[in-house]
Design an enzyme around this catalytic site. Structure first.
Site, PDB file in Angstrom:
ATOM      1  N   ASP A 180       6.948  18.216 -12.831  1.00  0.00           N
ATOM      2  CA  ASP A 180       6.419  16.735 -12.018  1.00  0.00           C
ATOM      3  C   ASP A 180       7.801  15.958 -11.603  1.00  0.00           C
ATOM      4  O   ASP A 180       8.410  15.286 -12.629  1.00  0.00           O
ATOM      5  CB  ASP A 180       5.710  15.902 -13.101  1.00  0.00           C
ATOM      6  CG  ASP A 180       5.296  14.362 -12.874  1.00  0.00           C
ATOM      7  OD1 ASP A 180       5.482  14.239 -11.439  1.00  0.00           O
ATOM      8  OD2 ASP A 180       4.996  13.786 -13.660  1.00  0.00           O
ATOM      9  N   LYS A 214      10.998  10.414  -9.847  1.00  0.00           N
ATOM     10  CA  LYS A 214      11.574   9.842 -10.980  1.00  0.00           C
ATOM     11  C   LYS A 214      13.163   9.774 -10.910  1.00  0.00           C
ATOM     12  O   LYS A 214      13.729  10.673 -10.124  1.00  0.00           O
ATOM     13  CB  LYS A 214      11.303  11.046 -11.928  1.00  0.00           C
ATOM     14  CG  LYS A 214       9.772  10.886 -12.374  1.00  0.00           C
ATOM     15  CD  LYS A 214       9.328  12.190 -13.494  1.00  0.00           C
ATOM     16  CE  LYS A 214       7.951  12.145 -13.737  1.00  0.00           C
ATOM     17  NZ  LYS A 214       7.508  10.762 -14.441  1.00  0.00           N
ATOM     18  N   ASP A 246       5.169  19.280 -18.501  1.00  0.00           N
ATOM     19  CA  ASP A 246       4.083  18.376 -17.912  1.00  0.00           C
ATOM     20  C   ASP A 246       2.838  19.377 -17.726  1.00  0.00           C
ATOM     21  O   ASP A 246       1.780  18.869 -17.451  1.00  0.00           O
ATOM     22  CB  ASP A 246       4.464  17.772 -16.581  1.00  0.00           C
ATOM     23  CG  ASP A 246       3.699  16.520 -16.439  1.00  0.00           C
ATOM     24  OD1 ASP A 246       3.005  15.823 -17.539  1.00  0.00           O
ATOM     25  OD2 ASP A 246       3.535  16.068 -15.255  1.00  0.00           O
ATOM     26  N   ARG A 306      -3.621  12.232 -13.251  1.00  0.00           N
ATOM     27  CA  ARG A 306      -5.249  11.815 -13.142  1.00  0.00           C
ATOM     28  C   ARG A 306      -5.650  12.253 -11.980  1.00  0.00           C
ATOM     29  O   ARG A 306      -6.933  12.291 -11.826  1.00  0.00           O
ATOM     30  CB  ARG A 306      -5.150  10.388 -13.451  1.00  0.00           C
ATOM     31  CG  ARG A 306      -4.490   9.325 -12.320  1.00  0.00           C
ATOM     32  CD  ARG A 306      -4.050   8.173 -12.811  1.00  0.00           C
ATOM     33  NE  ARG A 306      -2.915   7.806 -13.387  1.00  0.00           N
ATOM     34  CZ  ARG A 306      -2.498   6.871 -14.054  1.00  0.00           C
ATOM     35  NH1 ARG A 306      -3.018   5.524 -13.515  1.00  0.00           N
ATOM     36  NH2 ARG A 306      -1.371   6.922 -14.776  1.00  0.00           N
TER      37      ARG A 306
HETATM   38  N1  BES Z   1       4.067  13.313 -16.743  1.00  0.00           N
HETATM   39  C1  BES Z   1       4.265  11.818 -16.372  1.00  0.00           C
HETATM   40  C2  BES Z   1       4.020  11.327 -18.019  1.00  0.00           C
HETATM   41  C3  BES Z   1       5.068  11.162 -18.778  1.00  0.00           C
HETATM   42  C4  BES Z   1       6.604  10.531 -18.720  1.00  0.00           C
HETATM   43  C5  BES Z   1       5.045  12.028 -20.088  1.00  0.00           C
HETATM   44  C6  BES Z   1       7.276  10.629 -19.383  1.00  0.00           C
HETATM   45  C7  BES Z   1       6.039  11.994 -20.799  1.00  0.00           C
HETATM   46  C8  BES Z   1       7.167  11.203 -20.607  1.00  0.00           C
HETATM   47  C9  BES Z   1       3.034  11.346 -15.523  1.00  0.00           C
HETATM   48  O1  BES Z   1       2.696  12.251 -14.637  1.00  0.00           O
HETATM   49  C10 BES Z   1       3.786  10.166 -15.010  1.00  0.00           C
HETATM   50  O2  BES Z   1       4.651  10.095 -14.379  1.00  0.00           O
HETATM   51  N2  BES Z   1       3.113   8.974 -15.424  1.00  0.00           N
HETATM   52  C11 BES Z   1       3.633   7.744 -14.950  1.00  0.00           C
HETATM   53  C12 BES Z   1       2.402   6.712 -14.623  1.00  0.00           C
HETATM   54  C13 BES Z   1       2.735   5.495 -13.773  1.00  0.00           C
HETATM   55  C14 BES Z   1       3.511   5.866 -12.283  1.00  0.00           C
HETATM   56  C15 BES Z   1       1.701   4.788 -13.446  1.00  0.00           C
HETATM   57  C16 BES Z   1       4.219   7.139 -16.147  1.00  0.00           C
HETATM   58  O3  BES Z   1       4.068   7.193 -17.325  1.00  0.00           O
HETATM   59  O4  BES Z   1       5.301   6.412 -15.751  1.00  0.00           O
HETATM   60 ZN    ZN Z   2       2.974  14.242 -14.866  1.00  0.00          ZN
HETATM   61 MN    MN Z   3       4.119  11.738 -12.755  1.00  0.00          MN
END
Ligand code: BES
Ligand code: ZN
Ligand code: MN
Length: 512
Positions: free
Chosen positions: A258, A265, A276, A339
């Protein structure tokens, strides 16, 4: 590591030859006149050994003890959690030494039940796991055999066998979690599922881009667009119940890497986004355990797997896609991709008329903020299902914590250009993500486990934890012990006829 269960009284333990004897010592130890009991009493009285959980006293070539190394380890009151702490500490102390054959003595515990046995074996298995898939020099594992000594092997056998199945499942989940994204692509995960199909009662079906397009999984396909790696949709089945028994469906997020996509990111710690797909790995691990334990129920595993990459073809913030359910989604942040792949898998789950659907996902950083690394986030619209999962977590020491799903949390998901947006504001991010998923889970009892904080550890001990395989398998085994819900009832529910009559209990002989 091989495990063996043996009946050994404290005095027999003294003459058991091995490289290391690990003795679990509770506060309320029974008095005995064997060398071991006397030694423990003396060390405690002199103040050289404390029986607090995890406290150690080590000795070498002790008179009256046949083992080369002796480790006394306190287990306090002797709860399953204390036993886990103690075994983890003892195995840590053995690390780096030369012990190959270890005896883990539980014979001094007064009431060691199945959960105590499970805690001991799982902690042992956890310590014995080592990652080697992408290392050029592979040192053979030192620890090869653990003999678990109890006062009655017959009484401990069921708990022991269950724990062995779990150890295998957890190790598989860790292994796939740990492999880097170029060694754990969607195609490779599908290969792992095919391997599992060699186990009794397990079948795997793998769908590729064409089949997924035909199904209309526009949301899942949208995430996969930015990657050169082709997506896979993995369907696992474990047929342990009757044909007519409604299955439990497990859905695992399988994002093999991811980057965040166009909403990219930051670079720091981005490597950890290889984890992920730990939701997917936990589904593979649960199936590995099912293959070993052969419980009498039906389980389906669904894994939508792809990479989330930025590219000329990648989805862009503002793009609107049509999910398999028909609902349109405005993708305001391409990093909220979990999601987007899960929603189509949830819609696909409807065809199985499931008794319950549990999705498992490293879904939100917000869940890490809320619960840290101790408990996974549990979201469910179904109180009975939530309670079963909470209980399974407590029993297996793989904890979760129920979070709210009030409708007001969905307010921020409103979109001017689609039926729903894929993000809300910053506040309550773990809950708003769950609210998004809930829109696609209306046709069955549903629960969502956010394992973003629990699936792996960062820092020096970086690596997958294998969670929540133990929780899931504990839950599934409890379902197998209940009267099965026939498929017909699930069907009736689907067309929303209020069905109040409980499912007829099934005759045991028919299910055998
Ligand atoms: N895989 C990530 C969630 C994640 C982030 C898990 C850091 C563990 C550590 C997910 O896909 C993600 O990026 N979620 C975002 C959502 C946001 C953009 C609403 C997040 O949590 O920042
Ligand atoms: Zn993710
Ligand atoms: Mn993500």
């Amino acid at each position: 590591m091989d495990f063996e269960l043996k009946t050994l009284t404290p005095s027999r333990v003294c003459s058991e030859k091995c490289d290391a004897l690990v003795v679990l010592v509770p506060l309320n130890m029974a008095e005995g006149d064997d060398a071991l009991s006397l030694l423990v009493e003396a060390a405690t009285q002199r103040g050289d050994f404390e029986r607090k959980p995890g406290k150690l006293l080590q000795a070498y070539r002790t008179s009256g003890i046949a083992a080369t190394r002796l480790l006394l380890v306190g287990v306090g009151e002797g709860s399953a959690k204390n036993i886990r702490t103690a075994v983890t500490a003892a195995m840590g102390a053995l690390k780096g030494g030369n012990a190959q054959r270890v005896v883990l003595c539980m014979s001094l515990l007064k009431d060691a039940g199945a959960s105590h046995m499970q805690a001991a074996v799982l902690a042992c298995g956890d310590a014995a796991y080592s990652y080697s898939a992408t290392k050029s020099k592979v040192l053979p594992a030192k620890l090869q055999r653990a003999v678990v000594a109890v006062t009655s092997a017959a009484a401990a056998k069921a708990g022991f066998d269950k724990a062995l199945g779990l150890v295998k499942g957890i190790a598989l989940a860790k292994e796939w979690g740990n492999r880097p994204a170029n060694h754990a692509t969607p195609v490779m995960l599908a290969g792992a599922a095919r391997e599992l199909a060699k186990l009794p009662r397990i079948k795997a079906e793998i769908l590729g881009p064409k089949e997924v397009a035909k199904l209309g999984m526009g949301s899942f396909m949208a995430v996969a667009r930015g990657s050169e790696e082709p997506l896979r949709f993995i369907v696992l089945r474990y047929d342990g119940g009757l044909k007519a028994d409604a299955p439990v469906v497990l859905v695992g997020k399988g994002i093999t890497f991811d980057t965040g996509g166009i909403s990219i990111k930051p670079a720091s710690e981005m490597d950890e986004m290889k984890f992920d797909m730990c939701g997917a790995a936990s589904v593979l691990g649960a199936f590995r355990a099912l293959g070993e334990l052969q419980p009498k129920l039906n389980v389906i595993g669904l894994i939508p797997s792809c990479e989330n990459m930025p590219d000329g073809k990648a989805i862009k913030p503002g793009d609107v896609v049509t999910s398999m359910s028909g609902q349109t989604i405005e993708i305001l942040n391409t990093d909220a991709e979990g999601r987007l792949v899960l929603c189509d898998a949830l819609t696909y789950a409807e065809r199985f008329k499931p008794s319950a659907v549990v999705d498992i996902a490293t879904l939100t950083g917000a869940c890490v903020v809320a619960l840290g690394a101790v408990r996974s986030g549990l979201f469910s619209s179904d109180d009975a299902l939530a309670q079963s999962l909470l209980n399974a977590g407590e029993r297996s020491l793989d904890l979760c914590w129920r979070m709210p799903l009030d409708d007001e949390y969905a307010d921020g998901l409103k979109s001017n250009f689609a039926d729903v947006a894929n993000i809300a504001g910053r506040a309550g991010g773990a809950v708003t993500a769950a609210k998004f998923l809930q829109r696609f889970a209306g046709k069955f009892p549903w629960a969502h486990l956010d394992i973003a904080g629990t699936a792996w550890k960062g820092g020096a001990a970086k690596g997958s934890t294998g969670r929540p395989v133990a929780l899931l398998v504990e839950y599934l085994l409890a379902q197998a012990a209940l009267p099965a819900k026939p498929l017909l009832l699930a069907k009736a529910k689907k067309v929303s006829i209020a069905v109040k009559t409980p499912a007829k209990p099934r005759v045991k002989a028919v299910r055998a």
